[in-house]
Design a protein around this motif. Structure first.
Motif, PDB file in Angstrom:
ATOM      1  N   GLU A 131       0.809  -1.228   0.000  1.00 16.64           N
ATOM      2  CA  GLU A 131       0.000   0.000   0.000  1.00 16.64           C
ATOM      3  C   GLU A 131       0.838   1.272   0.000  1.00 16.64           C
ATOM      4  O   GLU A 131       0.546   2.228   0.723  1.00 16.64           O
ATOM      5  N   ASN A 132       1.879   1.291  -0.810  1.00 17.97           N
ATOM      6  CA  ASN A 132       2.695   2.487  -1.005  1.00 17.97           C
ATOM      7  C   ASN A 132       2.453   2.958  -2.442  1.00 17.97           C
ATOM      8  O   ASN A 132       3.227   2.653  -3.344  1.00 17.97           O
ATOM      9  N   THR A 133       1.360   3.694  -2.643  1.00 19.24           N
ATOM     10  CA  THR A 133       0.950   4.045  -4.005  1.00 19.24           C
ATOM     11  C   THR A 133       1.894   5.036  -4.675  1.00 19.24           C
ATOM     12  O   THR A 133       2.077   4.975  -5.885  1.00 19.24           O
ATOM     13  N   LYS A 134       2.506   5.928  -3.907  1.00 13.83           N
ATOM     14  CA  LYS A 134       3.409   6.900  -4.532  1.00 13.83           C
ATOM     15  C   LYS A 134       4.631   6.197  -5.109  1.00 13.83           C
ATOM     16  O   LYS A 134       5.057   6.485  -6.229  1.00 13.83           O
ATOM     17  N   LYS A 135       5.207   5.257  -4.366  1.00 14.40           N
ATOM     18  CA  LYS A 135       6.373   4.508  -4.857  1.00 14.40           C
ATOM     19  C   LYS A 135       5.956   3.608  -6.023  1.00 14.40           C
ATOM     20  O   LYS A 135       6.704   3.455  -6.993  1.00 14.40           O
ATOM     21  N   ALA A 136       4.765   3.036  -5.953  1.00 15.06           N
ATOM     22  CA  ALA A 136       4.267   2.208  -7.060  1.00 15.06           C
ATOM     23  C   ALA A 136       4.127   3.047  -8.317  1.00 15.06           C
ATOM     24  O   ALA A 136       4.490   2.602  -9.415  1.00 15.06           O
ATOM     25  N   ALA A 137       3.625   4.258  -8.162  1.00 12.90           N
ATOM     26  CA  ALA A 137       3.480   5.148  -9.313  1.00 12.90           C
ATOM     27  C   ALA A 137       4.839   5.509  -9.901  1.00 12.90           C
ATOM     28  O   ALA A 137       4.988   5.594 -11.129  1.00 12.90           O
ATOM     29  N   SER A 138       5.832   5.688  -9.041  1.00 15.53           N
ATOM     30  CA  SER A 138       7.168   6.016  -9.564  1.00 15.53           C
ATOM     31  C   SER A 138       7.754   4.838 -10.333  1.00 15.53           C
ATOM     32  O   SER A 138       8.483   5.034 -11.307  1.00 15.53           O
ATOM     33  N   PHE A 139       7.450   3.611  -9.921  1.00 15.27           N
ATOM     34  CA  PHE A 139       7.887   2.435 -10.681  1.00 15.27           C
ATOM     35  C   PHE A 139       7.148   2.350 -12.019  1.00 15.27           C
ATOM     36  O   PHE A 139       7.756   2.086 -13.052  1.00 15.27           O
ATOM     37  N   TYR A 140       5.837   2.572 -11.982  1.00 16.77           N
ATOM     38  CA  TYR A 140       5.050   2.499 -13.217  1.00 16.77           C
ATOM     39  C   TYR A 140       5.414   3.608 -14.193  1.00 16.77           C
ATOM     40  O   TYR A 140       5.228   3.462 -15.395  1.00 16.77           O
ATOM     41  N   ALA A 141       5.932   4.733 -13.685  1.00 11.76           N
ATOM     42  CA  ALA A 141       6.266   5.865 -14.547  1.00 11.76           C
ATOM     43  C   ALA A 141       7.322   5.494 -15.592  1.00 11.76           C
ATOM     44  O   ALA A 141       7.396   6.120 -16.643  1.00 11.76           O
ATOM     45  N   HIS A 142       8.112   4.485 -15.332  1.00 13.60           N
ATOM     46  CA  HIS A 142       9.157   4.076 -16.271  1.00 13.60           C
ATOM     47  C   HIS A 142       8.590   3.410 -17.519  1.00 13.60           C
ATOM     48  O   HIS A 142       9.118   3.593 -18.611  1.00 13.60           O
ATOM     49  N   GLU A 143       7.534   2.616 -17.346  1.00 12.43           N
ATOM     50  CA  GLU A 143       7.021   1.840 -18.480  1.00 12.43           C
ATOM     51  C   GLU A 143       5.542   2.077 -18.788  1.00 12.43           C
ATOM     52  O   GLU A 143       5.118   1.879 -19.914  1.00 12.43           O
ATOM     53  N   LYS A 144       4.764   2.450 -17.794  1.00 11.73           N
ATOM     54  CA  LYS A 144       3.318   2.639 -17.979  1.00 11.73           C
ATOM     55  C   LYS A 144       2.907   3.987 -17.393  1.00 11.73           C
ATOM     56  O   LYS A 144       2.339   4.063 -16.302  1.00 11.73           O
ATOM     57  N   PRO A 145       3.194   5.077 -18.118  1.00  9.78           N
ATOM     58  CA  PRO A 145       2.930   6.405 -17.541  1.00  9.78           C
ATOM     59  C   PRO A 145       1.451   6.686 -17.269  1.00  9.78           C
ATOM     60  O   PRO A 145       1.136   7.434 -16.342  1.00  9.78           O
ATOM     61  N   LEU A 146       0.566   6.112 -18.031  1.00 13.69           N
ATOM     62  CA  LEU A 146      -0.862   6.345 -17.801  1.00 13.69           C
ATOM     63  C   LEU A 146      -1.295   5.750 -16.462  1.00 13.69           C
ATOM     64  O   LEU A 146      -2.033   6.379 -15.692  1.00 13.69           O
ATOM     65  N   LYS A 147      -0.820   4.549 -16.181  1.00  9.16           N
ATOM     66  CA  LYS A 147      -1.135   3.918 -14.900  1.00  9.16           C
ATOM     67  C   LYS A 147      -0.510   4.699 -13.747  1.00  9.16           C
ATOM     68  O   LYS A 147      -1.122   4.867 -12.695  1.00  9.16           O
ATOM     69  N   ALA A 148       0.717   5.193 -13.970  1.00 14.29           N
ATOM     70  CA  ALA A 148       1.386   6.005 -12.948  1.00 14.29           C
ATOM     71  C   ALA A 148       0.607   7.289 -12.698  1.00 14.29           C
ATOM     72  O   ALA A 148       0.442   7.711 -11.544  1.00 14.29           O
ATOM     73  N   ALA A 149       0.128   7.902 -13.752  1.00  9.15           N
ATOM     74  CA  ALA A 149      -0.618   9.154 -13.609  1.00  9.15           C
ATOM     75  C   ALA A 149      -1.890   8.939 -12.785  1.00  9.15           C
ATOM     76  O   ALA A 149      -2.221   9.757 -11.919  1.00  9.15           O
ATOM     77  N   LYS A 150      -2.570   7.846 -13.038  1.00  4.88           N
ATOM     78  CA  LYS A 150      -3.798   7.568 -12.280  1.00  4.88           C
ATOM     79  C   LYS A 150      -3.498   7.335 -10.801  1.00  4.88           C
ATOM     80  O   LYS A 150      -4.253   7.775  -9.932  1.00  4.88           O
ATOM     81  N   LEU A 151      -2.382   6.644 -10.511  1.00  7.60           N
ATOM     82  CA  LEU A 151      -2.012   6.425  -9.109  1.00  7.60           C
ATOM     83  C   LEU A 151      -1.602   7.726  -8.425  1.00  7.60           C
ATOM     84  O   LEU A 151      -1.959   7.963  -7.268  1.00  7.60           O
ATOM     85  N   TYR A 152      -0.829   8.548  -9.134  1.00  6.18           N
ATOM     86  CA  TYR A 152      -0.453   9.852  -8.575  1.00  6.18           C
ATOM     87  C   TYR A 152      -1.687  10.703  -8.315  1.00  6.18           C
ATOM     88  O   TYR A 152      -1.800  11.374  -7.288  1.00  6.18           O
ATOM     89  N   GLU A 153      -2.622  10.686  -9.257  1.00  5.53           N
ATOM     90  CA  GLU A 153      -3.839  11.489  -9.105  1.00  5.53           C
ATOM     91  C   GLU A 153      -4.671  10.995  -7.921  1.00  5.53           C
ATOM     92  O   GLU A 153      -5.226  11.791  -7.160  1.00  5.53           O
ATOM     93  N   LYS A 154      -4.700   9.683  -7.760  1.00  3.38           N
ATOM     94  CA  LYS A 154      -5.432   9.091  -6.641  1.00  3.38           C
ATOM     95  C   LYS A 154      -4.823   9.520  -5.296  1.00  3.38           C
ATOM     96  O   LYS A 154      -5.542   9.719  -4.331  1.00  3.38           O
ATOM     97  N   GLY A 155      -3.500   9.696  -5.278  1.00  5.86           N
ATOM     98  CA  GLY A 155      -2.824  10.118  -4.058  1.00  5.86           C
ATOM     99  C   GLY A 155      -2.706  11.618  -3.910  1.00  5.86           C
ATOM    100  O   GLY A 155      -2.017  12.098  -3.015  1.00  5.86           O
TER     101      GLY A 155
END
Length: 183
Positions: A97-121
């Motif tokens: 349940e560390n969404t910010k760190k998960a978003a930073s990992f997704y930002a490398h390959e799946k920016p859309l998924k990262a954006a949704k996680l960042y927005e959620k947080g």
């Protein structure tokens, strides 16, 4: 070559396949077959013994799993980041349940998924940047306009303006027009 000969001698003498997994792992580790030894240690649920085997074999995906099984999440995330297993690291972050760190990992390959996680947080600046990476300028504008810091908001809108200029100069006039209208 001699280690293979030695291994196969003991393989036939000790009835390798009938012995328990931990004994197989010890035999394989002794003869420097570290990856297979790690697999057998995992089968025997001896994760601490599997860790050095996977380190020596440079089997980082398995090493992440072993660290995760031991509860050493920070070490698992370090290995995932250092060796480019971004998807595996992101899934591990979501599990703890560390969404910010998960978003930073997704930002490398799946920016859309990262954006949704960042927005959620409620990290709107980072979300806007990732929406821009994913070629979603209207959503990026929405995120940049929700930034609480004025400096981040201005910086994000500047990025969006540059994005619109690039679209215009690459003759994607309709998309550029939409970006400029949103500004």
């Amino acid at each position: 070559m001699p280690r293979f000969v030695h291994f196969f001698k003991t393989f036939y003498q000790k009835q390798f396949f009938r012995s328990p997994a931990e004994q197989k792992a010890k035999l394989l580790a002794r003869d420097h077959f570290y990856f297979l030894a790690g697999i057998y240690y995992m089968e025997a649920k001896k994760y601490k013994d599997a860790t050095p085997c996977f380190q020596k074999a440079k089997a980082y995906r398995h090493l992440i799993v072993v660290y995760q099984k031991q509860g050493l999440y920070s070490k698992a995330l370090e290995v995932a980041e250092a060796h480019g297993f971004y998807d595996l690291g992101a899934k591990l972050c979501l599990q703890i349940e560390n969404t910010k760190k998960a978003a930073s990992f997704y930002a490398h390959e799946k920016p859309l998924k990262a954006a949704k996680l960042y927005e959620k947080g409620h990290f709107f600046f980072e979300a806007g940047l990732n929406y821009l990476k994913a070629y979603e300028p209207t959503k990026a504008f929405e995120c940049f306009s929700q930034c609480s810091k004025l400096a981040d908001k201005q910086k994000g809108l500047d990025y969006l303006n540059e994005f619109g200029l690039v679209l215009y100069f690459t003759k994607q006039y309709e998309d550029a027009f939409k970006v400029f209208l949103s500004l």
